[in-house]
Design a protein around this motif. Structure first.
Motif, PDB file in Angstrom:
ATOM      1  N   LEU A 196       8.132   1.657  -1.081  1.00  0.00           N
ATOM      2  CA  LEU A 196       8.427   1.701   0.352  1.00  0.00           C
ATOM      3  C   LEU A 196       7.620   2.767   1.089  1.00  0.00           C
ATOM      4  O   LEU A 196       7.391   2.657   2.287  1.00  0.00           O
ATOM      5  CB  LEU A 196       9.924   1.931   0.572  1.00  0.00           C
ATOM      6  N   GLY A 197       7.189   3.802   0.377  1.00  0.00           N
ATOM      7  CA  GLY A 197       6.408   4.877   0.978  1.00  0.00           C
ATOM      8  C   GLY A 197       4.916   4.747   0.753  1.00  0.00           C
ATOM      9  O   GLY A 197       4.149   5.626   1.129  1.00  0.00           O
ATOM     10  N   SER A 198       4.488   3.638   0.141  1.00  0.00           N
ATOM     11  CA  SER A 198       3.063   3.448  -0.167  1.00  0.00           C
ATOM     12  C   SER A 198       2.221   3.303   1.103  1.00  0.00           C
ATOM     13  O   SER A 198       2.717   2.887   2.150  1.00  0.00           O
ATOM     14  CB  SER A 198       2.870   2.214  -1.054  1.00  0.00           C
ATOM     15  N   ASP A 199       0.946   3.633   0.990  1.00  0.00           N
ATOM     16  CA  ASP A 199       0.034   3.517   2.133  1.00  0.00           C
ATOM     17  C   ASP A 199       0.005   2.100   2.690  1.00  0.00           C
ATOM     18  O   ASP A 199      -0.024   1.898   3.898  1.00  0.00           O
ATOM     19  CB  ASP A 199      -1.383   3.949   1.744  1.00  0.00           C
ATOM     20  N   GLU A 200       0.021   1.112   1.799  1.00  0.00           N
ATOM     21  CA  GLU A 200      -0.010  -0.284   2.234  1.00  0.00           C
ATOM     22  C   GLU A 200       1.208  -0.612   3.099  1.00  0.00           C
ATOM     23  O   GLU A 200       1.085  -1.250   4.151  1.00  0.00           O
ATOM     24  CB  GLU A 200      -0.048  -1.202   1.012  1.00  0.00           C
ATOM     25  N   MET A 201       2.382  -0.180   2.666  1.00  0.00           N
ATOM     26  CA  MET A 201       3.602  -0.436   3.440  1.00  0.00           C
ATOM     27  C   MET A 201       3.581   0.329   4.750  1.00  0.00           C
ATOM     28  O   MET A 201       3.952  -0.211   5.795  1.00  0.00           O
ATOM     29  CB  MET A 201       4.841  -0.067   2.615  1.00  0.00           C
ATOM     30  N   VAL A 202       3.116   1.566   4.716  1.00  0.00           N
ATOM     31  CA  VAL A 202       3.051   2.377   5.925  1.00  0.00           C
ATOM     32  C   VAL A 202       2.172   1.704   6.974  1.00  0.00           C
ATOM     33  O   VAL A 202       2.510   1.670   8.157  1.00  0.00           O
ATOM     34  CB  VAL A 202       2.567   3.810   5.612  1.00  0.00           C
ATOM     35  N   GLN A 203       1.053   1.157   6.540  1.00  0.00           N
ATOM     36  CA  GLN A 203       0.166   0.468   7.481  1.00  0.00           C
ATOM     37  C   GLN A 203       0.878  -0.732   8.112  1.00  0.00           C
ATOM     38  O   GLN A 203       0.709  -1.005   9.299  1.00  0.00           O
ATOM     39  CB  GLN A 203      -1.117   0.034   6.790  1.00  0.00           C
ATOM     40  N   MET A 204       1.699  -1.427   7.339  1.00  0.00           N
ATOM     41  CA  MET A 204       2.481  -2.540   7.898  1.00  0.00           C
ATOM     42  C   MET A 204       3.487  -2.030   8.915  1.00  0.00           C
ATOM     43  O   MET A 204       3.661  -2.634   9.978  1.00  0.00           O
ATOM     44  CB  MET A 204       3.180  -3.318   6.786  1.00  0.00           C
ATOM     45  N   TYR A 205       4.154  -0.916   8.581  1.00  0.00           N
ATOM     46  CA  TYR A 205       5.123  -0.355   9.526  1.00  0.00           C
ATOM     47  C   TYR A 205       4.431  -0.008  10.842  1.00  0.00           C
ATOM     48  O   TYR A 205       4.948  -0.285  11.923  1.00  0.00           O
ATOM     49  CB  TYR A 205       5.796   0.915   8.973  1.00  0.00           C
ATOM     50  N   GLU A 206       3.261   0.615  10.731  1.00  0.00           N
ATOM     51  CA  GLU A 206       2.522   1.058  11.924  1.00  0.00           C
ATOM     52  C   GLU A 206       2.067  -0.101  12.802  1.00  0.00           C
ATOM     53  O   GLU A 206       2.017   0.036  14.014  1.00  0.00           O
ATOM     54  CB  GLU A 206       1.304   1.897  11.527  1.00  0.00           C
ATOM     55  N   THR A 207       1.730  -1.223  12.180  1.00  0.00           N
ATOM     56  CA  THR A 207       1.206  -2.351  12.950  1.00  0.00           C
ATOM     57  C   THR A 207       2.299  -3.330  13.376  1.00  0.00           C
ATOM     58  O   THR A 207       2.008  -4.329  14.035  1.00  0.00           O
ATOM     59  CB  THR A 207       0.128  -3.116  12.148  1.00  0.00           C
TER      60      THR A 207
END
Length: 127
Positions: free
Chosen positions: A40-51
């Motif tokens: 849940l804290g991975s860079d890939e997930m973070v990018q999804m949260y941001e977009t």
């Protein structure tokens, strides 16, 4: 690097959503990124949260409520109260492992061992 950006930005408190097994959960990016080594804290997930992308994870939505409860527990994480039922606790350990929530796995395994000791002591005293 991305997590530091979230921590210091408006994104930290912006609501983000996840689709877990068909059920949508909404929380903050700060909550989901509390443990950066987790899925849940991975860079890939973070990018999804941001977009604004709503990630889909094919996991148990009922158990995710416990995962989210753990993530929302500030510190110390030992204040999280695991479910008392052995079956649910064992399923939750498996689920926490799938999210790579090492801290939650450790807490749940210790809790489960303690419950098993108490059951054994109770059974022994009843003999």
């Amino acid at each position: 690097q991305i997590l530091r950006k979230i921590a210091s930005s408006k994104m930290a408190t912006t609501p983000v959503s996840l689709n877990i097994g068909g059920k949508v959960y909404t929380t903050s990016a700060k909550t989901l990124t509390r443990y950066p080594s987790s899925i849940l804290g991975s860079d890939e997930m973070v990018q999804m949260y941001e977009t604004g992308i709503v990630p889909f994870l094919d996991r148990d939505p009922d158990l995710f409520a416990h995962i989210l409860d753990f993530l929302r527990t500030e510190a110390p994480f030992s204040e999280y109260i695991p479910p008392p039922e052995t079956y649910t606790c064992l399923r939750l350990i498996k689920e926490a492992k799938s999210y790579k929530l090492v801290e939650m796995v450790s807490l749940l395994e210790a809790y489960h061992r303690e419950q098993e000791k108490q059951k054994a002591a109770s059974a022994a005293s009843g003999l």
